[in-house]
Scaffold this motif. Sequence first.
Motif, mmCIF file in Angstrom:
data_model
loop_
_atom_site.group_PDB
_atom_site.id
_atom_site.type_symbol
_atom_site.label_atom_id
_atom_site.label_comp_id
_atom_site.label_asym_id
_atom_site.label_seq_id
_atom_site.Cartn_x
_atom_site.Cartn_y
_atom_site.Cartn_z
ATOM 1 N N VAL A 145 0.863 -1.180 0.000
ATOM 2 C CA VAL A 145 0.000 0.000 0.000
ATOM 3 C C VAL A 145 0.898 1.227 0.000
ATOM 4 C CG1 VAL A 145 -1.714 1.322 1.305
ATOM 5 C CG2 VAL A 145 -1.874 -1.178 1.206
ATOM 6 N N THR A 179 -3.794 0.014 -4.044
ATOM 7 C CA THR A 179 -4.326 0.948 -3.048
ATOM 8 C C THR A 179 -3.283 1.998 -2.695
ATOM 9 O OG1 THR A 179 -5.754 -0.763 -2.095
ATOM 10 C CG2 THR A 179 -5.293 1.170 -0.731
ATOM 11 N N ASP A 261 -7.827 -5.758 -0.780
ATOM 12 C CA ASP A 261 -7.758 -4.310 -0.978
ATOM 13 C C ASP A 261 -9.071 -3.595 -0.686
ATOM 14 O OD1 ASP A 261 -4.998 -3.308 -2.056
ATOM 15 O OD2 ASP A 261 -5.342 -5.225 -3.036
#
Length: 281
Positions: A145, A179, A261
């Motif tokens: 991320v 993400t 996600d």
Amino acid sequence: MSNRRSFLKGSMAVAVLASIVPSVASLADVPQRLLRKSERKARLRFAIASDGHYGQPNTEYQKHHDNIVRWLNEAHDQNPLDFVIINGDLVHDRPDLLSVVKKEHYDRLKVPFYAVPGNHDHADTRLWKSVFGYEDNFSIQKNNVGIVLANTSNTKGEYICPNNDFLRQELEKFKNLKTVFVVLHIPPHFWVPESPFVECPDTIKLLHAYANVKAVFHGHDHSLDSVFYTDKLPHFFDAHIGGNWGTAYKGYRIVEVDENDKVYTYQVNASQNPTLNENKF
């Protein structure tokens, strides 16, 4: 000021209800000591808080900072955090206190923390790096991320748009991630009249250009603890750690990303104990 805050709060509620009622599951009256365990394994879990205003006269700023460190450490003990983000206004017009609040308070967190300047920090790049070890515009990647943190003020405390060249560079670097989050102390859009934000249409356009930017996180307005939207992009607020105005409670926001996600976020009213403004998206 109080009238504007009331108007802002009321307008925010209308905007939020119109935009997100179908997607919101609400929890209330959940004590901090009983903060929820994740229903799914979280690939990433972090807390974000803002606006401590350390050193503000006639406030209990030492107590506020002792509290937030204790609350965040308790939250970590109950359900581990990967890190904490402090989103601006760490100090109140006293940049010389940045090293003090770091050493005496945030260094006591049980997890790493990252901080980005707010308009009351009055810090330039050199000072920020000397205290925290990284510049005032930076990014991190954890568990696949990406998080981009950008400065939205200057040494005069003026409200400014973030450096879009920097944002573009970092968003390009993370374009293959599913993400990405962006952290900006001052919001780049006026949702309601007289809001203490700044209008940055090029920033909004840039954020919308990357489908993997799932949310933007803001501080600055201590009276906000929920979400606004630009198009379909959510912008979340987290109330405040300290200062002399804002929500009646002090708190922080939890953000989780699961293995698929999916993002889960909720606001924790740490000083009065319920969990607020839960969102799934």
